[in-house]
Design a protein around this motif. Sequence first.
Motif, PDB file in Angstrom:
ATOM      1  N   LYS A 294      54.362  -2.942 -35.072  1.00 48.64           N
ATOM      2  CA  LYS A 294      53.252  -2.668 -34.150  1.00 48.64           C
ATOM      3  C   LYS A 294      53.119  -3.830 -33.165  1.00 48.64           C
ATOM      4  O   LYS A 294      52.903  -4.972 -33.561  1.00 48.64           O
ATOM      5  CB  LYS A 294      51.947  -2.490 -34.928  1.00 48.64           C
ATOM      6  CG  LYS A 294      50.719  -2.257 -34.044  1.00 48.64           C
ATOM      7  CD  LYS A 294      49.454  -2.153 -34.888  1.00 48.64           C
ATOM      8  CE  LYS A 294      48.218  -1.986 -34.031  1.00 48.64           C
ATOM      9  NZ  LYS A 294      46.969  -1.923 -34.840  1.00 48.64           N
TER      10      LYS A 294
ATOM     11  N   MET B  79      51.515   6.051 -38.795  1.00 49.62           N
ATOM     12  CA  MET B  79      51.474   6.369 -37.367  1.00 49.62           C
ATOM     13  C   MET B  79      50.276   7.249 -37.024  1.00 49.62           C
ATOM     14  O   MET B  79      49.649   7.086 -35.969  1.00 49.62           O
ATOM     15  CB  MET B  79      52.784   7.037 -36.949  1.00 49.62           C
ATOM     16  CG  MET B  79      53.957   6.063 -36.947  1.00 49.62           C
ATOM     17  SD  MET B  79      55.470   6.775 -36.302  1.00 49.62           S
ATOM     18  CE  MET B  79      56.381   5.281 -35.858  1.00 49.62           C
ATOM     19  N   GLU B  80      49.958   8.149 -37.909  1.00 44.64           N
ATOM     20  CA  GLU B  80      48.784   8.997 -37.694  1.00 44.64           C
ATOM     21  C   GLU B  80      47.509   8.158 -37.657  1.00 44.64           C
ATOM     22  O   GLU B  80      46.631   8.372 -36.811  1.00 44.64           O
ATOM     23  CB  GLU B  80      48.699  10.050 -38.801  1.00 44.64           C
ATOM     24  CG  GLU B  80      47.575  11.052 -38.616  1.00 44.64           C
ATOM     25  CD  GLU B  80      47.585  12.110 -39.698  1.00 44.64           C
ATOM     26  OE1 GLU B  80      47.756  13.293 -39.358  1.00 44.64           O
ATOM     27  OE2 GLU B  80      47.427  11.751 -40.885  1.00 44.64           O
TER      28      GLU B  80
ATOM     29  N   GLU C 291      47.267   5.013 -36.759  1.00 44.41           N
ATOM     30  CA  GLU C 291      47.245   4.239 -35.514  1.00 44.41           C
ATOM     31  C   GLU C 291      46.850   5.111 -34.324  1.00 44.41           C
ATOM     32  O   GLU C 291      46.136   4.662 -33.425  1.00 44.41           O
ATOM     33  CB  GLU C 291      48.612   3.590 -35.270  1.00 44.41           C
ATOM     34  CG  GLU C 291      48.944   2.453 -36.220  1.00 44.41           C
ATOM     35  CD  GLU C 291      47.966   1.302 -36.113  1.00 44.41           C
ATOM     36  OE1 GLU C 291      47.553   0.970 -34.980  1.00 44.41           O
ATOM     37  OE2 GLU C 291      47.594   0.741 -37.157  1.00 44.41           O
ATOM     38  N   ARG C 292      47.291   6.325 -34.309  1.00 37.59           N
ATOM     39  CA  ARG C 292      46.941   7.230 -33.216  1.00 37.59           C
ATOM     40  C   ARG C 292      45.457   7.577 -33.222  1.00 37.59           C
ATOM     41  O   ARG C 292      44.855   7.774 -32.171  1.00 37.59           O
ATOM     42  CB  ARG C 292      47.778   8.507 -33.308  1.00 37.59           C
ATOM     43  CG  ARG C 292      49.141   8.370 -32.653  1.00 37.59           C
ATOM     44  CD  ARG C 292      49.847   9.683 -32.649  1.00 37.59           C
ATOM     45  NE  ARG C 292      50.924   9.706 -31.670  1.00 37.59           N
ATOM     46  CZ  ARG C 292      52.027  10.416 -31.796  1.00 37.59           C
ATOM     47  NH1 ARG C 292      52.192  11.171 -32.869  1.00 37.59           N
ATOM     48  NH2 ARG C 292      52.945  10.399 -30.856  1.00 37.59           N
ATOM     49  N   LYS C 293      44.890   7.671 -34.396  1.00 38.64           N
ATOM     50  CA  LYS C 293      43.456   7.960 -34.492  1.00 38.64           C
ATOM     51  C   LYS C 293      42.625   6.784 -33.979  1.00 38.64           C
ATOM     52  O   LYS C 293      41.543   6.971 -33.427  1.00 38.64           O
ATOM     53  CB  LYS C 293      43.080   8.281 -35.940  1.00 38.64           C
ATOM     54  CG  LYS C 293      43.552   9.656 -36.412  1.00 38.64           C
ATOM     55  CD  LYS C 293      43.154   9.901 -37.856  1.00 38.64           C
ATOM     56  CE  LYS C 293      43.590  11.289 -38.315  1.00 38.64           C
ATOM     57  NZ  LYS C 293      43.255  11.516 -39.762  1.00 38.64           N
TER      58      LYS C 293
ATOM     59  N   ASN D   3      43.696   4.391 -31.739  1.00 35.96           N
ATOM     60  CA  ASN D   3      44.064   3.884 -30.417  1.00 35.96           C
ATOM     61  C   ASN D   3      44.368   5.022 -29.447  1.00 35.96           C
ATOM     62  O   ASN D   3      45.012   6.007 -29.809  1.00 35.96           O
ATOM     63  CB  ASN D   3      45.291   2.969 -30.536  1.00 35.96           C
ATOM     64  CG  ASN D   3      45.047   1.767 -31.419  1.00 35.96           C
ATOM     65  OD1 ASN D   3      44.374   0.824 -31.021  1.00 35.96           O
ATOM     66  ND2 ASN D   3      45.586   1.798 -32.623  1.00 35.96           N
ATOM     67  N   LYS D   4      43.939   4.849 -28.221  1.00 36.38           N
ATOM     68  CA  LYS D   4      44.118   5.890 -27.201  1.00 36.38           C
ATOM     69  C   LYS D   4      45.539   5.920 -26.662  1.00 36.38           C
ATOM     70  O   LYS D   4      46.103   6.981 -26.428  1.00 36.38           O
ATOM     71  CB  LYS D   4      43.132   5.643 -26.058  1.00 36.38           C
ATOM     72  CG  LYS D   4      43.204   6.688 -24.955  1.00 36.38           C
ATOM     73  CD  LYS D   4      42.177   6.392 -23.865  1.00 36.38           C
ATOM     74  CE  LYS D   4      42.253   7.433 -22.750  1.00 36.38           C
ATOM     75  NZ  LYS D   4      41.281   7.124 -21.652  1.00 36.38           N
ATOM     76  N   HIS D   5      46.122   4.737 -26.451  1.00 33.01           N
ATOM     77  CA  HIS D   5      47.429   4.654 -25.808  1.00 33.01           C
ATOM     78  C   HIS D   5      48.474   4.150 -26.815  1.00 33.01           C
ATOM     79  O   HIS D   5      48.528   2.954 -27.129  1.00 33.01           O
ATOM     80  CB  HIS D   5      47.380   3.714 -24.606  1.00 33.01           C
ATOM     81  CG  HIS D   5      46.358   4.105 -23.582  1.00 33.01           C
ATOM     82  ND1 HIS D   5      46.363   5.324 -22.942  1.00 33.01           N
ATOM     83  CD2 HIS D   5      45.285   3.425 -23.099  1.00 33.01           C
ATOM     84  CE1 HIS D   5      45.356   5.393 -22.104  1.00 33.01           C
ATOM     85  NE2 HIS D   5      44.669   4.251 -22.179  1.00 33.01           N
ATOM     86  N   VAL D   6      49.290   5.056 -27.317  1.00 33.06           N
ATOM     87  CA  VAL D   6      50.295   4.720 -28.333  1.00 33.06           C
ATOM     88  C   VAL D   6      51.662   5.222 -27.875  1.00 33.06           C
ATOM     89  O   VAL D   6      51.803   6.381 -27.473  1.00 33.06           O
ATOM     90  CB  VAL D   6      49.937   5.332 -29.708  1.00 33.06           C
ATOM     91  CG1 VAL D   6      51.037   5.044 -30.718  1.00 33.06           C
ATOM     92  CG2 VAL D   6      48.595   4.797 -30.201  1.00 33.06           C
TER      93      VAL D   6
ATOM     94  N   MET E 100      55.677   5.523 -29.251  1.00 38.52           N
ATOM     95  CA  MET E 100      56.451   5.468 -30.499  1.00 38.52           C
ATOM     96  C   MET E 100      57.935   5.460 -30.178  1.00 38.52           C
ATOM     97  O   MET E 100      58.455   6.340 -29.490  1.00 38.52           O
ATOM     98  CB  MET E 100      56.079   6.647 -31.394  1.00 38.52           C
ATOM     99  CG  MET E 100      54.652   6.544 -31.915  1.00 38.52           C
ATOM    100  SD  MET E 100      54.021   8.053 -32.710  1.00 38.52           S
ATOM    101  CE  MET E 100      55.312   8.436 -33.849  1.00 38.52           C
TER     102      MET E 100
END
Length: 519
Positions: free
Chosen positions: A262, A40-41, A43-45, A47-50, A52
Motif C-alpha cells: 500500500k 483490497m475490499e 481499502e476501497r471502503k 478510500n475514495k481513490h484506489v 490496483m
Amino acid sequence: MVNTKIIILLTSDVHGNIYPINYGNNEQAHVGLAKVAALMEQERKKNKHVIMIDNGDLIQGTPLTYHYVNFLAEKKNPMIKCLNMLQYDAAVVGNHEFNYGLNVLKNAVFESKFPWLCANIVDSRTDEPFLGKPYIIKKIGAFKLAIVGITTHYIPNWENPNHIEGLRFKDALSSAKEWVAKIKEEEKPDIVIISYHGGFERDIQTGEPTEVLTGENQGYSICREIDDLDVLLTGHQHRSLTGSLFGTEIIQASNNGQMVGKVTLILNEKGEVLEKSSELLSVAVAEEKKEIIEIAMEYENSTQKWLDTPIGFIDGDMIVDDPFAIRLEDSSLIEFINKVQMEAANVKIANTALFNNESPGFKSNVTMRDIVSNYIYPNTLKVLALKAEDIKAALEQTAKYFTLNEQGEPSVNPSFMYPKPQHYNYDMWEGIEYILDISKPIGKRVVKLLFEGKPLEENKVYEVVMNNYRAGGGGNYLMFQNKPVVREVQFDMAELIANYIMERKTVAATCDHNWKVIW
C-alpha cells in the motif's frame, strides 16, 4: 485548501495462489488472492481513490495453474478471472508469465479486462512493445498519474527459447529512462509511477552490491538515475520492503499473495506531492473472500482430484527429514531426480537442486501431489557440451552455498538467503564423483573430481543435462552461458518424473554416495 489522497495497492509474485492452502499437504496457509481480496475490499471502503496493480509472476506457480494449462486450457484462466472480479487497473508482465509459452500469456492478456503493461519487451520485427501497452494514464479528479510497466530483461538467460521467440528484451533501466522522459514530455503527468518486475541490486541503506551485477535487478539504479520519479513498485525478489530511495517511494510485497503493498500519496490542489508513505498489509489477519473462492472452485476441485491420482510406489526411503543434511551428502531422492533427467536426455552426467526447504520427498505411495510438491517449477531440460573447467567452475559456484559458523559447523551462506532464499541455486550432481571441502577458501573447495573413476580430461567434451534455468546461467552459473546445446528435452520435469514412475510402477530408492561435503 483541499488535499487529495490516492492509494496504490500492489500485489506481486502471486505465483498462481488463489486458495489459502499449501498444496503439498492441503494445510491452511496465509496466502492467495482470496485473502488478498478481503484486504483490497477494506481499502476501497475506506478510500475514495484506489489504484490496483499486479506487478507480475501471476499466472504460474501452483498445481492449480499447472493443471489448468495442461488439462483445462479451453476454459478461461482462473487467475485472470480473479483479477477481473477484483477490478485491477493494470498488470505487469513477469518473467514467469512466459513459462507456459506465448499462447498461454497472450490468451491471459486477451481475457483480461485490464491492460498488461510492458515497455521494454518488444516485437523483434517492429520494435514496438509486444503487448502494445507500455504505460497507462489514470485520471483522478484533475490529476494525471502515469504508470509505466517494466520487466527484468534477463529473461532470455532462463526461459525456453521457444517461449520467447520473436521478442527482444531491452535493458530495463534504459527503457525506464526513455519512457519516463517521453511520458513527461507528451502527457505531462502530475505523478510518475514505475511498476517494475525486478528488484534491487544494491543494499537500500549502503548502496553496496548485494548480488552479481548482471542486470537482472536494477531498482536501485532506477531510483538513482531517474529524476522526479514518485513511486517504484517492485517484485521478483520476493522481499517484504518499504521505504524511500533517492526521493522515490519504494515497495515490494513479498510473494504468493502473503502481502498487499500500500502506497499513500497526498497531493495539494496544484498536484504537488505533500506526503508519500508505504506499508505492507498482511493477509494473515484477513478472511478469504467467498466470491474468489467460488470463481475458481471448478478448477480447484479438478486440481485436487488430479493431485491425488496414484502414480506408483517407492521401495525404500526418499523422504526429506532434514533438507540441510540432504545438501551435505548424496541421497536417494536427489539421485532419483538426476536419474530421471539422465534417462530422458540419454547422458551420463546430471545436476539438480532441492528447490526449497518445504520439499517433502517421496513417500511409499506416490501421487501427483508428491511430484509437484518436490519439483515445483515447470522446467524443461537441456544437454550442454561442457569441458572439465566448466564442471569444476560450476561445483565451485555451488560450494559457495556453505559457510562455517562460529562453532566450525556448516551453515548456509547469507548470500544464498538474502535478499531471498535461493536454495534452488545449490546443485547436486550424479555421474561424477566429487568432494567439496568447505573449510577451504571459496573458489578452492573442489578437492576431488572424477568421471568413471578417473580425473576429468582437460580437452574432452562432457554432455551434462540440467534444467533450462540453470543451462542459461541462472543463479550466477555464468560458466554455462553460451555453451553448445547438444539437445533439448521439451517435456516438463513433473511429467517426466510421473512417466518414469508409472512405467516402472515401483522404483527402488538407491544411493551410490558419489559426492559429499567435508569440513
